[in-house]
Design a protein around this motif. Structure first.
Motif, PDB file in Angstrom:
ATOM      1  N   VAL A  86       9.413   0.217 -11.457  1.00 55.17           N
ATOM      2  CA  VAL A  86       8.985  -0.463 -10.231  1.00 55.17           C
ATOM      3  C   VAL A  86       8.974   0.511  -9.051  1.00 55.17           C
ATOM      4  N   PHE A  87       9.877   1.477  -9.073  1.00 57.40           N
ATOM      5  CA  PHE A  87       9.854   2.518  -8.044  1.00 57.40           C
ATOM      6  C   PHE A  87       8.602   3.374  -8.260  1.00 57.40           C
ATOM      7  N   LYS A  88       7.909   3.699  -7.182  1.00 55.18           N
ATOM      8  CA  LYS A  88       6.794   4.635  -7.260  1.00 55.18           C
ATOM      9  C   LYS A  88       7.353   6.024  -6.956  1.00 55.18           C
ATOM     10  N   TRP A  89       7.543   6.824  -8.018  1.00 55.44           N
ATOM     11  CA  TRP A  89       8.140   8.141  -7.878  1.00 55.44           C
ATOM     12  C   TRP A  89       7.083   9.160  -7.490  1.00 55.44           C
ATOM     13  N   LEU A  90       7.353   9.922  -6.456  1.00 56.93           N
ATOM     14  CA  LEU A  90       6.446  10.983  -6.020  1.00 56.93           C
ATOM     15  C   LEU A  90       7.157  12.325  -6.137  1.00 56.93           C
ATOM     16  N   ASP A  91       6.544  13.234  -6.873  1.00 53.10           N
ATOM     17  CA  ASP A  91       7.119  14.554  -7.126  1.00 53.10           C
ATOM     18  C   ASP A  91       6.069  15.602  -6.781  1.00 53.10           C
ATOM     19  N   ASP A  92       6.048  16.019  -5.524  1.00 55.61           N
ATOM     20  CA  ASP A  92       4.965  16.862  -5.003  1.00 55.61           C
ATOM     21  C   ASP A  92       3.624  16.174  -5.238  1.00 55.61           C
ATOM     22  N   GLU A  93       3.586  14.911  -4.880  1.00 53.76           N
ATOM     23  CA  GLU A  93       2.408  14.061  -5.069  1.00 53.76           C
ATOM     24  C   GLU A  93       2.227  13.190  -3.830  1.00 53.76           C
ATOM     25  N   TYR A  94       1.088  12.519  -3.787  1.00 57.99           N
ATOM     26  CA  TYR A  94       0.873  11.574  -2.698  1.00 57.99           C
ATOM     27  C   TYR A  94       0.279  10.280  -3.243  1.00 57.99           C
ATOM     28  N   ILE A  95       0.421   9.252  -2.454  1.00 59.80           N
ATOM     29  CA  ILE A  95      -0.161   7.949  -2.770  1.00 59.80           C
ATOM     30  C   ILE A  95      -0.764   7.414  -1.477  1.00 59.80           C
ATOM     31  N   ILE A  96      -1.823   6.656  -1.591  1.00 61.14           N
ATOM     32  CA  ILE A  96      -2.422   6.024  -0.424  1.00 61.14           C
ATOM     33  C   ILE A  96      -2.196   4.519  -0.531  1.00 61.14           C
ATOM     34  N   LEU A  97      -1.537   3.964   0.476  1.00 63.20           N
ATOM     35  CA  LEU A  97      -1.259   2.530   0.533  1.00 63.20           C
ATOM     36  C   LEU A  97      -2.053   1.902   1.669  1.00 63.20           C
ATOM     37  N   GLU A  98      -2.536   0.708   1.423  1.00 63.18           N
ATOM     38  CA  GLU A  98      -3.182  -0.071   2.483  1.00 63.18           C
ATOM     39  C   GLU A  98      -2.272  -1.241   2.788  1.00 63.18           C
ATOM     40  N   MET A  99      -1.707  -1.233   3.999  1.00 64.27           N
ATOM     41  CA  MET A  99      -0.746  -2.249   4.401  1.00 64.27           C
ATOM     42  C   MET A  99      -1.027  -2.664   5.833  1.00 64.27           C
ATOM     43  N   LYS A 100      -1.123  -3.966   6.051  1.00 63.18           N
ATOM     44  CA  LYS A 100      -1.339  -4.487   7.397  1.00 63.18           C
ATOM     45  C   LYS A 100      -2.510  -3.792   8.088  1.00 63.18           C
ATOM     46  N   GLU A 101      -3.591  -3.633   7.329  1.00 61.87           N
ATOM     47  CA  GLU A 101      -4.821  -3.006   7.818  1.00 61.87           C
ATOM     48  C   GLU A 101      -4.625  -1.537   8.186  1.00 61.87           C
ATOM     49  N   LEU A 102      -3.571  -0.921   7.680  1.00 55.00           N
ATOM     50  CA  LEU A 102      -3.328   0.503   7.882  1.00 55.00           C
ATOM     51  C   LEU A 102      -3.500   1.210   6.544  1.00 55.00           C
ATOM     52  N   LYS A 103      -4.220   2.329   6.546  1.00 53.78           N
ATOM     53  CA  LYS A 103      -4.374   3.132   5.346  1.00 53.78           C
ATOM     54  C   LYS A 103      -3.492   4.358   5.505  1.00 53.78           C
ATOM     55  N   ILE A 104      -2.412   4.391   4.722  1.00 52.35           N
ATOM     56  CA  ILE A 104      -1.348   5.388   4.905  1.00 52.35           C
ATOM     57  C   ILE A 104      -1.255   6.280   3.675  1.00 52.35           C
ATOM     58  N   THR A 109       8.165  14.550  -1.956  1.00 51.79           N
ATOM     59  CA  THR A 109       8.586  15.830  -2.514  1.00 51.79           C
ATOM     60  C   THR A 109      10.101  15.971  -2.455  1.00 51.79           C
ATOM     61  N   ARG A 110      10.663  16.775  -3.366  1.00 53.20           N
ATOM     62  CA  ARG A 110      12.064  17.167  -3.190  1.00 53.20           C
ATOM     63  C   ARG A 110      12.208  18.009  -1.924  1.00 53.20           C
ATOM     64  N   GLY A 111      11.152  18.744  -1.606  1.00 53.13           N
ATOM     65  CA  GLY A 111      11.186  19.597  -0.426  1.00 53.13           C
ATOM     66  C   GLY A 111      11.490  21.039  -0.768  1.00 53.13           C
TER      67      GLY A 111
END
Length: 247
Positions: A86-104, A109-111
């Motif tokens: 259920v967790f969306k794991w990001l490892d030097d990756e990106y995801i685009i979410l659309e929430m409340k009419e915002l595209k984020i 990354t670990r950094g």
């Protein structure tokens, strides 16, 4: 307005009780949950089950974005993904979410560090080049996310991204806690929100870098989960943060 609940460094089971008590004080329902790494101690994968079940039961259907920390050991990423899907794991990756009419676009990354720790230098010498190159990789991901329509960019890193909020930690270990090169990316790419952990003793919960709010959400440092109210204002986000104190 986007309500974000963020934390890091639960180091389950070490700070699990503190996490639960803090979460029980939260009365709002967030739109997004961000976990900035070190969710368990010493790669104790099964200790994440308590955190996972608490979050997915309390906040059903709310997106949960998570990055790995140094305590989630390299090479075990797929195991975490399999056990906690259920967790969306990001490892030097990106995801685009659309929430409340915002595209984020959310970059996860670990950094990077300015200097690999002595243990890393002995056992993973390749990290030296990785840490040097990562800021450029993050920069490229930001460009790619924007090319795909992301209007706003969040950066979630486990390690720190500047020395400006490391007060409280011994100065001689600052290069092992953060990457000063990341600060230039934040400025040059005009990132809209930055969230990180790792700095357990950092006394500054929020700083501003050229108009960008940077939050240290480490649970041992803040002693509670962090709530961020993210409000877009004509292409510039106004940010307010509350550390919910109960009642």
């Amino acid at each position: 307005m986007l309500k974000i609940l963020a934390t890091a460094d639960i180091h389950s089971p070490r700070f699990l009780d503190l996490f639960i008590k803090s979460l029980n004080k939260v009365k709002i329902r967030p739109d997004l949950i961000i976990l900035a790494g070190d969710l368990v101690d010493k790669n104790n994968i099964y200790a994440l089950k308590h955190v996972y079940e608490i979050l997915i039961n309390k906040y059903e259907e709310i997106p949960i974005i998570s990055v790995f920390g140094n305590e989630e050991y390299r090479g075990f990423e797929n195991k975490y993904r399999e056990m906690y899907p259920v967790f969306k794991w990001l490892d030097d990756e990106y995801i685009i979410l659309e929430m409340k009419e915002l595209k984020i676009g959310i970059i996860g990354t670990r950094g990077a560090l300015d200097k690999p720790t002595p243990w890393q230098s002995r056992h993973m010498p390749w990290l030296y080049n990785y840490y040097r190159e990562l800021p450029l990789k993050i920069s490229a991901m930001i460009d790619e996310a924007r090319s795909k329509g992301a209007k706003y960019i969040f950066l979630v890193s486990h390690y720190g991204v500047t020395y400006k909020n490391l007060e409280g930690e011994p100065r001689n270990i600052w290069p092992y806690l953060a990457s000063s090169r990341m600060e230039k990316i934040i400025k040059d790419k005009k990132i809209d929100l930055v969230i990180h952990g790792h700095t357990h003793n950092g006394v500054r919960d929020k700083i501003n870098i050229d108009g960008v709010e940077v939050y240290n959400v480490s649970l041992p440092a803040r002693r509670e989960v962090v709530l961020i109210d993210f409000t877009p204002k004509s292409k510039v986000f106004g940010l307010e943060k509350w550390l919910y104190s109960g009642g």
